[in-house]
Scaffold this motif. Sequence first.
Motif, mmCIF file in Angstrom:
data_model
loop_
_atom_site.group_PDB
_atom_site.id
_atom_site.type_symbol
_atom_site.label_atom_id
_atom_site.label_comp_id
_atom_site.label_asym_id
_atom_site.label_seq_id
_atom_site.Cartn_x
_atom_site.Cartn_y
_atom_site.Cartn_z
ATOM 1 N N GLN A 314 24.064 50.240 34.528
ATOM 2 C CA GLN A 314 24.945 51.304 34.038
ATOM 3 C C GLN A 314 26.262 50.684 33.539
ATOM 4 O OE1 GLN A 314 24.234 54.576 34.109
ATOM 5 N NE2 GLN A 314 22.364 54.605 35.338
ATOM 6 N N PRO A 315 26.258 50.082 32.345
ATOM 7 C CA PRO A 315 27.476 49.414 31.839
ATOM 8 C C PRO A 315 28.699 50.332 31.821
ATOM 9 C CG PRO A 315 25.577 48.877 30.466
ATOM 10 C CD PRO A 315 25.116 49.940 31.425
ATOM 11 N N ARG A 316 28.484 51.634 31.570
ATOM 12 C CA ARG A 316 29.617 52.566 31.554
ATOM 13 C C ARG A 316 30.291 52.613 32.914
ATOM 14 N NH1 ARG A 316 30.567 57.167 33.754
ATOM 15 N NH2 ARG A 316 28.438 57.304 34.561
ATOM 16 N N VAL A 317 29.485 52.647 33.984
ATOM 17 C CA VAL A 317 30.034 52.691 35.338
ATOM 18 C C VAL A 317 30.768 51.387 35.651
ATOM 19 C CG1 VAL A 317 29.463 52.881 37.797
ATOM 20 C CG2 VAL A 317 28.258 54.305 36.128
ATOM 21 N N MET A 318 30.153 50.262 35.230
ATOM 22 C CA MET A 318 30.801 48.979 35.496
ATOM 23 C C MET A 318 32.145 48.883 34.777
ATOM 24 S SD MET A 318 29.552 45.023 34.901
ATOM 25 C CE MET A 318 28.191 45.093 36.052
ATOM 26 N N GLU A 319 32.200 49.301 33.527
ATOM 27 C CA GLU A 319 33.457 49.245 32.783
ATOM 28 C C GLU A 319 34.529 50.106 33.445
ATOM 29 O OE1 GLU A 319 32.531 50.392 28.818
ATOM 30 O OE2 GLU A 319 31.244 48.636 28.447
ATOM 31 N N LYS A 320 34.136 51.264 33.934
ATOM 32 C CA LYS A 320 35.095 52.142 34.604
ATOM 33 C C LYS A 320 35.607 51.502 35.889
ATOM 34 C CE LYS A 320 35.622 56.970 36.052
ATOM 35 N NZ LYS A 320 34.970 58.313 36.093
ATOM 36 N N LEU A 321 34.716 50.849 36.627
ATOM 37 C CA LEU A 321 35.110 50.185 37.871
ATOM 38 C C LEU A 321 36.005 48.989 37.572
ATOM 39 C CD1 LEU A 321 34.970 49.806 40.914
ATOM 40 C CD2 LEU A 321 32.775 48.629 40.613
ATOM 41 N N GLN A 322 35.643 48.189 36.556
ATOM 42 C CA GLN A 322 36.479 47.039 36.193
ATOM 43 C C GLN A 322 37.877 47.482 35.775
ATOM 44 O OE1 GLN A 322 33.776 45.520 33.241
ATOM 45 N NE2 GLN A 322 33.201 43.753 34.510
ATOM 46 N N SER A 323 37.934 48.582 35.043
ATOM 47 C CA SER A 323 39.234 49.097 34.595
ATOM 48 C C SER A 323 40.097 49.486 35.792
ATOM 49 C CB SER A 323 39.023 50.296 33.675
ATOM 50 O OG SER A 323 40.257 50.857 33.286
ATOM 51 N N GLU A 324 39.493 50.124 36.782
ATOM 52 C CA GLU A 324 40.260 50.514 37.970
ATOM 53 C C GLU A 324 40.759 49.288 38.720
ATOM 54 O OE1 GLU A 324 39.442 53.664 41.382
ATOM 55 O OE2 GLU A 324 38.394 51.782 41.827
ATOM 56 N N VAL A 325 39.854 48.345 38.985
ATOM 57 C CA VAL A 325 40.213 47.165 39.781
ATOM 58 C C VAL A 325 41.291 46.351 39.072
ATOM 59 C CG1 VAL A 325 39.370 44.976 40.712
ATOM 60 C CG2 VAL A 325 37.982 47.056 40.943
ATOM 61 N N ARG A 326 41.100 46.097 37.787
ATOM 62 C CA ARG A 326 42.060 45.270 37.044
ATOM 63 C C ARG A 326 43.398 45.981 36.866
ATOM 64 N NH1 ARG A 326 37.533 43.183 32.613
ATOM 65 N NH2 ARG A 326 36.251 42.085 34.171
ATOM 66 N N GLY A 327 43.352 47.291 36.759
ATOM 67 C CA GLY A 327 44.592 48.047 36.638
ATOM 68 C C GLY A 327 45.421 47.995 37.908
ATOM 69 N N ILE A 328 44.772 47.912 39.052
ATOM 70 C CA ILE A 328 45.478 47.866 40.337
ATOM 71 C C ILE A 328 45.918 46.449 40.684
ATOM 72 C CG2 ILE A 328 45.178 48.156 42.836
ATOM 73 C CD1 ILE A 328 43.363 50.588 42.154
ATOM 74 N N VAL A 329 45.022 45.478 40.497
ATOM 75 C CA VAL A 329 45.310 44.095 40.907
ATOM 76 C C VAL A 329 46.134 43.370 39.852
ATOM 77 C CG1 VAL A 329 44.273 41.902 41.605
ATOM 78 C CG2 VAL A 329 43.169 44.052 42.247
ATOM 79 N N LYS A 330 45.906 43.726 38.590
ATOM 80 C CA LYS A 330 46.565 43.076 37.442
ATOM 81 C C LYS A 330 46.237 41.580 37.452
ATOM 82 C CE LYS A 330 50.099 46.658 37.290
ATOM 83 N NZ LYS A 330 49.331 47.478 36.368
ATOM 84 N N GLN A 331 47.243 40.729 37.391
ATOM 85 C CA GLN A 331 46.981 39.289 37.284
ATOM 86 C C GLN A 331 47.067 38.562 38.628
ATOM 87 O OE1 GLN A 331 45.876 38.066 34.382
ATOM 88 N NE2 GLN A 331 46.051 40.191 33.668
ATOM 89 N N LYS A 332 47.202 39.318 39.708
ATOM 90 C CA LYS A 332 47.309 38.677 41.023
ATOM 91 C C LYS A 332 46.016 37.916 41.343
ATOM 92 C CE LYS A 332 48.239 42.313 43.483
ATOM 93 N NZ LYS A 332 48.548 43.147 44.659
ATOM 94 N N GLN A 333 46.146 36.790 41.983
ATOM 95 C CA GLN A 333 44.979 36.008 42.380
ATOM 96 C C GLN A 333 44.352 36.543 43.663
ATOM 97 O OE1 GLN A 333 43.438 33.406 40.653
ATOM 98 N NE2 GLN A 333 44.808 34.249 39.076
ATOM 99 N N ARG A 334 45.174 37.138 44.486
ATOM 100 C CA ARG A 334 44.703 37.587 45.800
ATOM 101 C C ARG A 334 44.663 39.112 45.851
ATOM 102 N NH1 ARG A 334 47.851 38.833 50.354
ATOM 103 N NH2 ARG A 334 46.675 38.830 52.325
ATOM 104 N N ILE A 335 43.513 39.648 46.186
ATOM 105 C CA ILE A 335 43.353 41.093 46.333
ATOM 106 C C ILE A 335 43.645 41.459 47.787
ATOM 107 C CG2 ILE A 335 41.741 43.028 46.179
ATOM 108 C CD1 ILE A 335 40.228 41.460 44.058
ATOM 109 N N THR A 336 44.578 42.345 47.990
ATOM 110 C CA THR A 336 45.009 42.689 49.342
ATOM 111 C C THR A 336 44.313 43.956 49.848
ATOM 112 O OG1 THR A 336 46.839 44.101 48.607
ATOM 113 C CG2 THR A 336 47.275 41.725 48.825
ATOM 114 N N LYS A 337 44.485 44.198 51.136
ATOM 115 C CA LYS A 337 43.934 45.409 51.743
ATOM 116 C C LYS A 337 44.557 46.651 51.109
ATOM 117 C CE LYS A 337 43.212 47.639 56.251
ATOM 118 N NZ LYS A 337 43.804 48.947 55.884
ATOM 119 N N ASP A 338 45.848 46.586 50.807
ATOM 120 C CA ASP A 338 46.529 47.716 50.160
ATOM 121 C C ASP A 338 45.930 47.994 48.781
ATOM 122 O OD1 ASP A 338 48.186 48.092 52.319
ATOM 123 O OD2 ASP A 338 49.843 46.898 51.499
ATOM 124 N N ASP A 339 45.579 46.925 48.059
ATOM 125 C CA ASP A 339 44.932 47.105 46.756
ATOM 126 C C ASP A 339 43.607 47.849 46.917
ATOM 127 O OD1 ASP A 339 46.934 45.698 45.394
ATOM 128 O OD2 ASP A 339 45.916 43.768 45.692
#
Length: 491
Positions: A314-339
């Motif tokens: 489901q590429p549409r679902v993956m793109e939506k998930l990637q958009s959410e994750v990248r929008g929250i984490v941005k360029q940070k190398q470490r993903i935190t619990k708060d993220d």
Amino acid sequence: MELILTSLVSLLLLWFITRIFLKSSTKKNLPPSPSKLPIIGNLHQLTSHPHRGLHSLAQKHGPLMLLHFGSVPVLVVSSADTAREIMITHHTNFANRPLFKAMKKLFYDCKDVTFTPYSEYWRQMRSIFVLQMLSNKRVRYFGRVREEEAALLVKRIEGCVAASAPVDLRRLIAETNGQVIFRSSFGGRYGETENGKKLLRLIRVSIGLLGEIHIGDFIPWLGWIGRVNGFDKRLDTTAKEMDQVLESVIQERQETGQDRDGEDDFLDILLQIYNQDVSIGRDSIKALLLDVFVGGTDSISTSLEWTMSELLRQPRVMEKLQSEVRGIVKQKQRITKDDLEKMGYMKAVIKENMRLHPPFPLSPRIASKDVQIKGYDIAAGTMAMVSMWAIGRELISWDEPDKFMPERFLNSSVDFKGQDYELIPFGTGRRACPGIGYATASMELVLANLMQKFDWKLPNGILPKHLDMTESSGITVHKALPLLALASRAQ
């Protein structure tokens, strides 16, 4: 002589009438049943994928159905409503699990949490699990371990990207999760030692043995077949080798003391309790460790592989998930619990995967006494087989249940923590899996890293709709074929 003969005939007639009367007066109202064969009952109808075979039968005979596996009556539960009645309303009556030969042999006569009978000992073992090993505090405590192993997973995938090679997601996810489990249990990178590698192999063999149907569990007088087909020998050899490895690990820790990094792992905690409480035996320690390995290594990695498979379909679902994750984490190398807490769509993706692909699709319980369920008479000794797989596809609860649609959870309070009976991949009630928090934290961090760092597609020009989603058989349901995918660095 005539008087004696008349008396005998009268007694026989009275006995016959009494039998008829008692039979009619004690007639049970049993759930619907398909026809069965002599001796084996309905065992032939299980198919190579029991959860699917039982679901197919339930569609014909109803969400509460009585089968017979050899001499064992089996109540198949395929609805959320009935699962609630069994696991909550009658929870004490269905608090025990059936004790099969493989369980007893591998888990030290069921001295663990998962299989041990409901008792004061079970309460004690579960308390250790919940409070000392898998509490929210302990889950946070091992956050550093999860982050370090997720970072190593990213590096290994980057190596595949540099070599333009497909990523074997099954292997890499399983190795990453295995290292998290081993480090939480034994400290250090124990999974890379010879003992660790041997233990990991034995765990895989044990999971396979637990998923095999041993005919002697259902037809005791045919138990000799296990000696003929090699099941008994494989079981004995695996249990013996497993015990040798675990004993070696425990002796080494007792001789050297706490792990080098100074942090308490699961083994440290268990040995502290063992030294303070004479009621906790050495076999109990080993059985609890096996609960962690068997319950955690396979189920978490299998769930992540299914999740990535659904996203690639489901590429549409993956793109939506990637958009959410990248929008929250941005360029940070470490993903935190708060993220992770902010990633509502990712949580919906994981829930939807758990609905469609519960790692353990069937959960068996045993009735300890006679009981009525939905007006049907259920005898003591009946095995209640709750089908989480079928409940996740129940039309009354889910629109288009065969479709992967995470959006169904975005405006829904339904969760898989045991309070919503239409989604119970970890079980519910007193025998629910105590490792929900640990498993969820591991899945979220790995999935978020895969989505933030990389773009994904299927190799060799395979179209998403052609991805093979065939299941394997066993106590844990894997994809039959390992998941291979092409990764590229996120743009």
